[in-house]
Structure formats: structure tokens, C-alpha cells
Scaffold this motif. Structure first.
Motif, PDB file in Angstrom:
ATOM      1  N   VAL A 135      24.492  47.581  38.735  1.00 52.23           N
ATOM      2  CA  VAL A 135      25.460  48.454  38.066  1.00 52.23           C
ATOM      3  C   VAL A 135      26.808  47.723  38.026  1.00 52.23           C
ATOM      4  O   VAL A 135      27.415  47.457  39.062  1.00 52.23           O
ATOM      5  CB  VAL A 135      25.588  49.795  38.818  1.00 52.23           C
ATOM      6  CG1 VAL A 135      26.639  50.684  38.161  1.00 52.23           C
ATOM      7  CG2 VAL A 135      24.232  50.502  38.879  1.00 52.23           C
ATOM      8  N   VAL A 136      27.233  47.406  36.806  1.00 52.85           N
ATOM      9  CA  VAL A 136      28.444  46.614  36.621  1.00 52.85           C
ATOM     10  C   VAL A 136      29.592  47.551  36.246  1.00 52.85           C
ATOM     11  O   VAL A 136      29.417  48.453  35.439  1.00 52.85           O
ATOM     12  CB  VAL A 136      28.178  45.566  35.502  1.00 52.85           C
ATOM     13  CG1 VAL A 136      29.467  44.938  35.010  1.00 52.85           C
ATOM     14  CG2 VAL A 136      27.214  44.494  35.993  1.00 52.85           C
ATOM     15  N   PHE A 137      30.746  47.350  36.855  1.00 52.08           N
ATOM     16  CA  PHE A 137      31.915  48.168  36.475  1.00 52.08           C
ATOM     17  C   PHE A 137      33.204  47.398  36.722  1.00 52.08           C
ATOM     18  O   PHE A 137      33.232  46.427  37.485  1.00 52.08           O
ATOM     19  CB  PHE A 137      31.925  49.525  37.203  1.00 52.08           C
ATOM     20  CG  PHE A 137      31.878  49.458  38.708  1.00 52.08           C
ATOM     21  CD1 PHE A 137      30.678  49.288  39.378  1.00 52.08           C
ATOM     22  CD2 PHE A 137      33.041  49.563  39.472  1.00 52.08           C
ATOM     23  CE1 PHE A 137      30.625  49.230  40.776  1.00 52.08           C
ATOM     24  CE2 PHE A 137      33.004  49.517  40.865  1.00 52.08           C
ATOM     25  CZ  PHE A 137      31.787  49.340  41.511  1.00 52.08           C
ATOM     26  N   ILE A 138      34.258  47.837  36.033  1.00 49.59           N
ATOM     27  CA  ILE A 138      35.560  47.161  36.129  1.00 49.59           C
ATOM     28  C   ILE A 138      36.670  48.203  36.202  1.00 49.59           C
ATOM     29  O   ILE A 138      36.463  49.362  35.818  1.00 49.59           O
ATOM     30  CB  ILE A 138      35.826  46.265  34.884  1.00 49.59           C
ATOM     31  CG1 ILE A 138      35.600  47.068  33.586  1.00 49.59           C
ATOM     32  CG2 ILE A 138      34.952  45.027  34.888  1.00 49.59           C
ATOM     33  CD1 ILE A 138      36.025  46.356  32.320  1.00 49.59           C
ATOM     34  N   THR A 139      37.829  47.761  36.679  1.00 45.09           N
ATOM     35  CA  THR A 139      38.992  48.650  36.572  1.00 45.09           C
ATOM     36  C   THR A 139      39.852  48.231  35.378  1.00 45.09           C
ATOM     37  O   THR A 139      40.720  48.976  34.947  1.00 45.09           O
ATOM     38  CB  THR A 139      39.891  48.580  37.830  1.00 45.09           C
ATOM     39  OG1 THR A 139      40.422  47.250  37.927  1.00 45.09           O
ATOM     40  CG2 THR A 139      39.129  48.917  39.090  1.00 45.09           C
ATOM     41  N   GLY A 140      39.619  47.019  34.879  1.00 50.49           N
ATOM     42  CA  GLY A 140      40.439  46.496  33.791  1.00 50.49           C
ATOM     43  C   GLY A 140      41.612  45.679  34.311  1.00 50.49           C
ATOM     44  O   GLY A 140      42.384  45.117  33.535  1.00 50.49           O
ATOM     45  N   ASP A 141      41.758  45.614  35.635  1.00 48.09           N
ATOM     46  CA  ASP A 141      42.857  44.858  36.244  1.00 48.09           C
ATOM     47  C   ASP A 141      42.227  43.958  37.317  1.00 48.09           C
ATOM     48  O   ASP A 141      41.735  44.447  38.342  1.00 48.09           O
ATOM     49  CB  ASP A 141      43.851  45.868  36.855  1.00 48.09           C
ATOM     50  CG  ASP A 141      44.922  45.205  37.722  1.00 48.09           C
ATOM     51  OD1 ASP A 141      44.782  44.017  38.061  1.00 48.09           O
ATOM     52  OD2 ASP A 141      45.894  45.905  38.078  1.00 48.09           O
ATOM     53  N   ALA A 142      42.232  42.654  37.056  1.00 48.95           N
ATOM     54  CA  ALA A 142      41.511  41.718  37.932  1.00 48.95           C
ATOM     55  C   ALA A 142      42.015  41.779  39.371  1.00 48.95           C
ATOM     56  O   ALA A 142      41.224  41.646  40.315  1.00 48.95           O
ATOM     57  CB  ALA A 142      41.618  40.301  37.374  1.00 48.95           C
ATOM     58  N   ASN A 143      43.321  42.004  39.538  1.00 51.01           N
ATOM     59  CA  ASN A 143      43.859  42.077  40.910  1.00 51.01           C
ATOM     60  C   ASN A 143      43.361  43.323  41.633  1.00 51.01           C
ATOM     61  O   ASN A 143      43.044  43.276  42.826  1.00 51.01           O
ATOM     62  CB  ASN A 143      45.387  42.076  40.892  1.00 51.01           C
ATOM     63  CG  ASN A 143      45.915  40.702  40.517  1.00 51.01           C
ATOM     64  OD1 ASN A 143      45.268  39.686  40.819  1.00 51.01           O
ATOM     65  ND2 ASN A 143      47.047  40.668  39.839  1.00 51.01           N
ATOM     66  N   LEU A 144      43.269  44.424  40.880  1.00 55.48           N
ATOM     67  CA  LEU A 144      42.769  45.661  41.474  1.00 55.48           C
ATOM     68  C   LEU A 144      41.278  45.512  41.828  1.00 55.48           C
ATOM     69  O   LEU A 144      40.822  46.011  42.859  1.00 55.48           O
ATOM     70  CB  LEU A 144      42.990  46.819  40.491  1.00 55.48           C
ATOM     71  CG  LEU A 144      43.004  48.228  41.071  1.00 55.48           C
ATOM     72  CD1 LEU A 144      44.000  48.362  42.216  1.00 55.48           C
ATOM     73  CD2 LEU A 144      43.298  49.258  39.981  1.00 55.48           C
ATOM     74  N   ASP A 145      40.546  44.815  40.971  1.00 52.57           N
ATOM     75  CA  ASP A 145      39.123  44.561  41.263  1.00 52.57           C
ATOM     76  C   ASP A 145      38.980  43.809  42.589  1.00 52.57           C
ATOM     77  O   ASP A 145      38.131  44.129  43.419  1.00 52.57           O
ATOM     78  CB  ASP A 145      38.470  43.723  40.143  1.00 52.57           C
ATOM     79  CG  ASP A 145      38.306  44.497  38.841  1.00 52.57           C
ATOM     80  OD1 ASP A 145      38.531  45.721  38.842  1.00 52.57           O
ATOM     81  OD2 ASP A 145      37.945  43.865  37.819  1.00 52.57           O
TER      82      ASP A 145
END
Ligand code: PMP
Length: 364
Positions: free
Chosen positions: A301-311
């Protein structure tokens, strides 16, 4: 035994194994079934090991309802060696093979095969970073292709074929490394299936090959002996020393799945686990799953927050909370929760609880 501090490990592989299997293996580690030896020490020609490998094969045959005209092989070299063995054995007439490219591994398989024959990419979703599965029809394949290859579940991108490509009489070859034993399959639709063990089956080092008998025996005599399926089929996977310990653990995993209701039962649990996680992601303001809904994987299951630092913050705080290996593949970043058969439903619940907490603490 020190089972108190075990973490929920969301690694894409090697990944979690069922705790009760690990415990029974541990109990037998120095003295397997009263034999006075560890399976690691046993001759692969001993009657004890012959029983282990025969039972592993017969339980797997039962679980997947493998028809009698298919051979089951336990090999080494991982999925990666199959990328080469498939063309070396199955390019037998036109020397053409058609590949559907839906991710990193499918692409690697096609590139390897192109070393040995005429490979055509029938369809690819690379232009959209592999976020969907292309629709492929029978007429898209070259009628004289020796085989068609696809990857049922794409570990890196979190997609899964929602259909089995119709290839007519052309043998269909499938890489099931990251989904074998997770859902019901109809083996008779395939010419060949292969899978590395280290996700749903057992420790790394065993590769399962399920191949229709009429596809065996076409390798050139000039290839290395080990790479010819016929040598393994004729010798019941004992042409040379097989990965004995891995086969033993895999056999224990097969027995557990059988005892708990077979593939249908585990598939039901897998669907519940995945749906719960996707439903939460789809309803949240912080997380997004970039994969087209109908093509989403049950396993990765792949997901992102859209902010690499937050990830990055997410994966490091998750680790501190006992939720390991949630970083996406190094090629795409973001997050990936691999929830194979052995990930308990409670692990998914804990992940969702952590995601909620993280969302409330980090909402813009
Ligand atoms: N195919 C798929 C779908 C995979 O996920 C992987 C590894 N993650 C491979 C092939 C390569 O397998 P191995 O590392 O066993 O060679």
C-alpha cells in the motif's frame, strides 16, 4: 523466547513470517522432530529431508490446486534469476516474447529477456510512473510470440492486475513474487508462475517455479546446466543441494495456511486489511494514494503526504513507535506499507492509529 519486543515490520521483503511458524522452527532448530539434527545440518539425501521437501510440494499443490501436468520446482537465485531462466528456456520457436511493463521488476524482466531474444513491450504504464495497469487485449500480442510475461503484483508501485491477460494459446508467464499465496489463482491459466520466497513464503533463498510440463526441455545445451528447468524437473529439485532450510520453513508456512482454511481464508483477511488502510487514506486530508483505485495492490500500500520532508518525519516517527520499514522504495520515495499474509490485522490497526495521530499533529 523473546517475543515481547517484536515490531510490526512493513518491509517489502524479506518481511514478517508467522510468529507461530518461527516459534516451531526455533523449537526444532537443534533437533528437528527428534532426528538429532538441525534441518541445516541434514543431508539433503536423507529420508527426513526427502519427507520435508515432498510434503512442502504436496501442501503447495493442494493450496494452489496445481494440476498434475505442472511441475513444482524449488530453486535458488530469486526472481532475478528467473528473469533470465524464463527466456533461456521458453524462447523456443520464433524467439519472440511479449512483455507487459507495469513496474521496476517487470521492466528488469523485459530487459533481461531482450539479451536472449526479440522482446516487444506490448504495453507499459511507465509514462504515468506506473500508477495504473494498462488494458491489454488478445490481439495486442504477436500471434507467434513464444510467451507473454507479466507481473501480477507490482511491489514498488503498489499496483496489481485486476484481470488476467488473455493470450489465447500463447503461454502466459507470471512473476508472482510479491503476491503468491495471498489470493486464489487458477494455475491452469498460466504456462508458468515464479516467485521468490521472501515475502509470503519463507526466508530469502528459495524460488518457487510452477511450470507446465510441455514447456520444459527446450533450453539450448550450451546454457549452464543449472539454468535448464529440465534438469530440476527430472531430479525433483535435487539436481544439486537445494536451499534445504528455506524449503523446510516454506513447508511450515504452507501447512499453517492449510490449517487455517487455505488461500480463500487468507485472501479474505488480506482484502479486509487492505481495504481498511485504503479507506482510511482516501478519507484523510493528509495522505494520498496515487494509485488508480481498481488497480491497487492488496500487498503493498503506497501513500504520500505530498511533502518529502514530512514523509521522512513520518517514517522516522513510525519507527520509534515500533512500525518499521514504512519508507517507499528508494526509486520513488513516499511511504509503502507492505502487508503480506503474515502481517497481523492488529499491525494494520496500529499503523492506522499512528497515521491518525501523525495527521492530527501535522495538519497544515
Ligand atoms: N519480482 C518482484 C515482483 C519483486 O518484488 C522482486 C523483489 N522485490 C523481484 C522480482 C526480485 O526478486 P529477488 O530479489 O528475489 O531476485
Amino acid at each position: 523466547m523473546n517475543n515481547q519486543n517484536r515490531v510490526y515490520n512493513f518491509s517489502a521483503g524479506p518481511s514478517m513470517l508467522p510468529l507461530d511458524v518461527l516459534e516451531s522452527v526455533a523449537q526444532n532448530i537443534t533437533n528437528y522432530g527428534g532426528s538429532g539434527q538441525s534441518v541445516m545440518e541434514m543431508s539433503h539425501r536423507s529420508s527426513e529431508f526427502e519427507t520435508i521437501i515432498a510434503e512442502a510440494e504436496s501442501t503447495l499443490r493442494e493450496l494452489l490446486r496445481i494440476p498434475d501436468n505442472y511441475k513444482v520446482l524449488f530453486l535458488q537465485g530469486g526472481g532475478t534469476l528467473q528473469f533470465a531462466m524464463v527466456p533461456l528456456n521458453l524462447l523456443r520457436n520464433s524467439r519472440k516474447a511479449d512483455y507487459i511493463v507495469t513496474g521496476t521488476w517487470a521492466k528488469k524482466a523485459a530487459e533481461e529477456a531482450a539479451k536472449f531474444g526479440d522482446v516487444k513491450i506490448t504495453a507499459s504504464s511507465e509514462e504515468s510512473t506506473f500508477t495504473y495497469i494498462p488494458e491489454v487485449q488478445k490481439q495486442d500480442f504477436r500471434p507467434d510470440a513464444d510467451y507473454v510475461h507479466f507481473t501480477l503484483n507490482n511491489t514498488v508501485y503498489g499496483t496489481r492486475f485486476p484481470y488476467i491477460p488473455d493470450t489465447g494459446d500463447i503461454p502466459l508467464v507470471c512473476d508472482m513474487s510479491s503476491c503468491i499465496l495471498s489470493e486464489e489463482i487458477d494455475v491452469s491459466k498460466y504456462g508458468m508462475i515464479y516467485a521468490g520466497a521472501q515475502k509470503n513464503v519463507g526466508p530469502a533463498g528459495v524460488t518457487i517455479v510452477i511450470i507446465r510440463e510441455d514447456l520444459i526441455g527446450f533450453a539450448s545445451k550450451s546454457i549452464p546446466t543449472y539454468l535448464d528447468y529440465k534438469i530440476h524437473a527430472d531430479n525433483d529439485s535435487m539436481y544439486n543441494t537445494p536451499p534445504c532450510f528455506g524449503i523446510y520453513v516454506a513447508g511450515e508456512v504452507f501447512k499453517k495456511i492449510k490449517a487455517e482454511g487455505g488461500i480463500a481464508a487468507i485472501e479474505k483477511i488480506n482484502i479486509e486489511k487492505a481495504n481498511k488502510l485504503y479507506d482510511y487514506i482516501d478519507g484523510s486530508d493528509l495522505y494520498k494514494c496515487p494509485i488508480v483505485k481498481k488497480d491497487r495492490s492488496l500487498m503493498n500500500v503506497v501513500f504520500i503526504t505530498g511533502d518529502a520532508n514530512l514523509d521522512k518525519k513520518f517514517t522516522s516517527e513510525a519507527k520509534a513507535a515500533g512500525l518499521y520499514n514504512l519508507a517507499g522504495h528508494r526509486s520513488i520515495g513516499g511511504m509503502r506499507a507492505s502487508i503480506y499474509n503474515a502481517m497481523p490485522a492488529e499491525g494494520v490497526d496500529e499503523l492506522i492509529a499512528f497515521m491518525k495521530k501523525f495527521e492530527s499533529e501535522n495538519r497544515g
